[in-house]
Scaffold this active site. Structure first.
Site, mmCIF file in Angstrom:
data_model
loop_
_atom_site.group_PDB
_atom_site.id
_atom_site.type_symbol
_atom_site.label_atom_id
_atom_site.label_comp_id
_atom_site.label_asym_id
_atom_site.label_seq_id
_atom_site.Cartn_x
_atom_site.Cartn_y
_atom_site.Cartn_z
ATOM 1 N N GLY A 106 0.789 -1.229 0.000
ATOM 2 C CA GLY A 106 0.000 0.000 0.000
ATOM 3 C C GLY A 106 0.818 1.273 0.000
ATOM 4 O O GLY A 106 0.271 2.365 -0.065
ATOM 5 N N HIS A 107 2.142 1.165 0.088
ATOM 6 C CA HIS A 107 2.989 2.376 0.206
ATOM 7 C C HIS A 107 4.104 2.319 -0.823
ATOM 8 O O HIS A 107 5.245 2.030 -0.457
ATOM 9 C CB HIS A 107 3.564 2.465 1.618
ATOM 10 C CG HIS A 107 4.027 3.823 2.012
ATOM 11 N ND1 HIS A 107 5.296 4.286 1.768
ATOM 12 C CD2 HIS A 107 3.376 4.827 2.632
ATOM 13 C CE1 HIS A 107 5.422 5.511 2.251
ATOM 14 N NE2 HIS A 107 4.267 5.855 2.778
ATOM 15 N N PHE A 108 3.962 2.576 -1.954
ATOM 16 C CA PHE A 108 2.759 2.882 -2.728
ATOM 17 C C PHE A 108 2.705 1.904 -3.892
ATOM 18 O O PHE A 108 3.754 1.584 -4.441
ATOM 19 C CB PHE A 108 2.820 4.316 -3.278
ATOM 20 C CG PHE A 108 2.863 5.364 -2.207
ATOM 21 C CD1 PHE A 108 1.690 5.769 -1.567
ATOM 22 C CD2 PHE A 108 4.060 5.924 -1.804
ATOM 23 C CE1 PHE A 108 1.733 6.749 -0.586
ATOM 24 C CE2 PHE A 108 4.100 6.891 -0.817
ATOM 25 C CZ PHE A 108 2.937 7.306 -0.198
#
Length: 159
Positions: free
Chosen positions: A57-59
């Site tokens: 999720g990052h990123f």
């Protein structure tokens, strides 16, 4: 006890780190300690791989290791330095202690950290009194400063 601190080894591998720090996957952010001078300084590192869960999720499509985790890795390294400065390498005492973050100051993030980087933590003791330790230093990749911070922590009894 004084003798063990004077003869403290300067390098520690993951099996040693796991005996002193309470952190475990996915929050253990120190892979190896390559230099340690009791009451003075520590140099440690974490290898950053694309397999880190955080990159989901990052990123997506632009993986960047989060700055807060860089600071946490610095704090874990500082905690190892503080503990071993007081008690040497003693896994039995480590089971009874825990290091709590108190403050984070002068944090700056300079360059993104990405998969494939070896993230080195370079910390020095700024001061300590009893169980309160203040350390400061940098996180580096290939000799370039990617982050810097001053951290204060307290060593307490584990309950």
């Amino acid at each position: 006890m004084e003798q063990s601190r004077q003869n403290l080894q300067s390098q520690f591998f993951i099996e040693h780190i796991l005996q002193i720090l309470p952190h475990r996957y996915p929050m253990l952010l120190v892979d190896r300690i390559i230099e340690l001078q009791a009451n003075q300084k520590i140099v440690a590192y974490k290898n950053i791989t694309f397999n880190e869960d955080v990159f989901n999720g990052h990123f997506p499509n632009k993986p960047i290791f989060p700055g807060v985790l860089i600071v946490e890795g610095m704090a874990q390294s500082g905690g190892f330095l503080a503990f071993t400065s007081l008690w040497g390498f003693d896994p039995e005492i480590a089971k009874t202690k825990i290091v709590y973050f108190m403050t984070i100051d002068k944090v700056k993030f300079r360059i993104p950290v990405t998969p494939g980087d070896r993230l080195e933590y370079h910390l020095e003791v700024l001061k300590h009194k009893g169980m309160i330790w203040q350390v400061g230093g940098t996180a580096q990749v290939d000799g370039k400063v990617v982050a810097e911070a001053e951290l204060k922590a307290m060593i307490a009894e584990r309950e």
